[in-house]
Design a protein around this motif. Structure first.
Motif, short mmCIF file in Angstrom:
data_model
loop_
_atom_site.label_atom_id
_atom_site.label_comp_id
_atom_site.label_asym_id
_atom_site.label_seq_id
_atom_site.Cartn_x
_atom_site.Cartn_y
_atom_site.Cartn_z
N ALA A 99 0.81 -1.22 0.00
CA ALA A 99 0.00 0.00 0.00
C ALA A 99 0.84 1.27 0.00
O ALA A 99 0.30 2.36 -0.16
CB ALA A 99 -0.94 0.00 1.21
N ASP A 111 -0.91 -1.59 -11.92
CA ASP A 111 -1.79 -0.73 -11.13
C ASP A 111 -2.24 -1.53 -9.91
O ASP A 111 -2.88 -2.58 -10.04
CB ASP A 111 -3.00 -0.30 -11.97
N THR A 112 -1.91 -1.03 -8.73
CA THR A 112 -2.14 -1.78 -7.49
C THR A 112 -3.61 -2.14 -7.30
O THR A 112 -3.92 -3.23 -6.80
CB THR A 112 -1.64 -0.96 -6.29
N LEU A 113 -4.51 -1.27 -7.68
CA LEU A 113 -5.94 -1.52 -7.47
C LEU A 113 -6.61 -2.20 -8.65
O LEU A 113 -7.55 -2.97 -8.48
CB LEU A 113 -6.66 -0.20 -7.15
N ARG A 114 -6.13 -1.95 -9.85
CA ARG A 114 -6.81 -2.45 -11.04
C ARG A 114 -6.30 -3.81 -11.52
O ARG A 114 -7.05 -4.60 -12.09
CB ARG A 114 -6.69 -1.42 -12.17
N ASP A 302 -9.78 -5.42 0.14
CA ASP A 302 -9.83 -4.32 -0.81
C ASP A 302 -10.03 -2.98 -0.09
O ASP A 302 -9.31 -2.01 -0.36
CB ASP A 302 -10.98 -4.55 -1.80
N ALA A 303 -10.98 -2.92 0.84
CA ALA A 303 -11.24 -1.68 1.57
C ALA A 303 -10.05 -1.29 2.43
O ALA A 303 -9.69 -0.11 2.52
CB ALA A 303 -12.49 -1.85 2.44
N VAL A 305 -6.82 -2.02 1.96
CA VAL A 305 -5.70 -1.55 1.15
C VAL A 305 -5.96 -0.14 0.62
O VAL A 305 -5.06 0.71 0.62
CB VAL A 305 -5.43 -2.53 -0.02
N ARG A 306 -7.17 0.13 0.19
CA ARG A 306 -7.51 1.46 -0.30
C ARG A 306 -7.30 2.52 0.79
O ARG A 306 -6.78 3.61 0.53
CB ARG A 306 -8.94 1.50 -0.82
N LYS A 307 -7.70 2.19 2.00
CA LYS A 307 -7.54 3.13 3.12
C LYS A 307 -6.06 3.35 3.42
O LYS A 307 -5.62 4.48 3.67
CB LYS A 307 -8.26 2.57 4.35
N ILE A 309 -3.50 2.99 1.33
CA ILE A 309 -2.89 3.75 0.24
C ILE A 309 -3.12 5.25 0.45
O ILE A 309 -2.20 6.07 0.32
CB ILE A 309 -3.45 3.31 -1.13
N THR A 310 -4.35 5.62 0.78
CA THR A 310 -4.69 7.02 0.99
C THR A 310 -3.92 7.60 2.18
O THR A 310 -3.38 8.72 2.11
CB THR A 310 -6.20 7.17 1.23
#
Length: 325
Positions: A99, A111-114, A302-303, A305-307, A309-310
């Protein structure tokens, strides 16, 4: 009859190229599986991978082969994972750097998320701030007081520039209005060697990394980044209770597959992995690594990792942190 023959032919072709997700899920695994560990042998990612692979082999009757693809904070192995076929026979274990890398490494080849399919959040673990027993620091409050009393007087070591320990101390410095001097090392081994030798006054690393040296009496743990104290580090109180309310940071381990894996296949793999890590023997081994086993499903990973990364993108930007710092 001709229409029936055509329909049957279409169905046969569809099954052959794997476009019926349920069929692939029901028969998985029908051959050996490759599990990519995105760090070299010896570290926590390698050990976690081998623990999981061994149990998954027992459960499924198919060999799960661990392949170490280390380098560039895990991004080399993750790039290989992103390029693999989404057939369920290649997935990988990543670490908390997953992340951080999108904000730290220019031109990632994926792309880490895609380009990846989240499968399971294995678990999380706190980090600890430790010091040589001859140092005066007995708590995180002592460290902050020293930094405020004399600017630039407090140095700390981490496993490397841009590591979670580095970002954690940078964020704490921002919140508290103090400057800590970062001393990056090339991995946990060199860091612990210098901490034990009193060459660096403070070190921050995973509980997995530091706890053996605290247990031996060579280092003193003065704080943890988790919300609660860690039983492996008696006397080390959370940073959140030492003047930074609500502060929490966790290392973490997750399992991803390539993008475009069918949902039914992803669920089938998740179910087997969750069963594996919840097996008492496996859970005990992971706990010994300093991991709080979660077996979180794909949407939770998924949630999470997104948090992450931000969160770390802001710290990296605010402190102008580069991978070579």
């Amino acid at each position: 009859m001709k229409a029936i023959r055509i329909a049957l032919s279409v169905l046969a072709v569809t099954l052959a190229i794997g476009l019926v997700p349920g069929a692939a899920a029901q028969t998985w695994p029908a051959k050996p599986v490759k599990l990519i560990a995105v760090f070299p042998p010896g570290g926590s990612v390698d050990q976690v991978s081998r623990i999981v692979a061994q149990q998954l082999t027992v459960q499924t009757g198919q060999t799960v082969i661990v392949e170490n693809r280390g380098g560039a904070s895990g991004s080399i192995g993750t790039a290989a994972l992103a390029k693999a076929d989404p057939d369920g026979y290649t997935f990988g274990v990543v670490f908390d750097t997953h992340a951080v890398n999108p904000s730290l490494i220019p031109n990632l080849p994926f792309d880490t998320l895609r380009d990846l399919t989240p499968i399971m959040l294995i678990g999380t673990g706190g980090m600890a701030l430790v010091t040589h027993i001859s140092q005066p620091y007995k708590s995180f409050r002592d460290v902050v007081a020293a930094a405020k009393a004399k600017a630039g007087s407090v140095s700390y070591g981490t496993i490397g520039a841009g590591s979670l320990g580095h970002l954690t101390m940078a964020q704490l410095g921002n919140q508290l209005g103090v400057d800590f001097n970062h001393v990056p090392y090339r991995g946990g081994g060199p860091l612990m060697n210098d901490a034990i030798g009193n060459q660096v006054p403070l070190a921050i690393g995973s509980v997995f990394l530091v706890s053996p040296h605290v247990a031996s009496g060579r280092l003193r743990a003065i704080a943890v980044t988790s919300a609660k104290p860690d039983p492996k580090l008696p006397g080390a109180e959370p940073i959140a209770s030492q003047g930074v309310p609500g502060f929490e940071v966790y290392t973490w381990w997750g399992i991803f597959g390539p993008a475009n894996m069918p949902a039914a296949l992803t669920k089938r793999i998740y179910d087997e992995l969750a069963k594996a890590v919840k097996t008492p023997e496996v859970a005990d081994k992971l706990s010994a690594q300093g991991i709080d086993v979660l077996a979180g499903p794909p949407d939770q990973l998924d949630a999470f990792v997104r948090k992450e990364i931000t969160r770390w993108a802001k710290v990296i930007k605010d402190n102008n942190i580069k991978s070579g710092d």
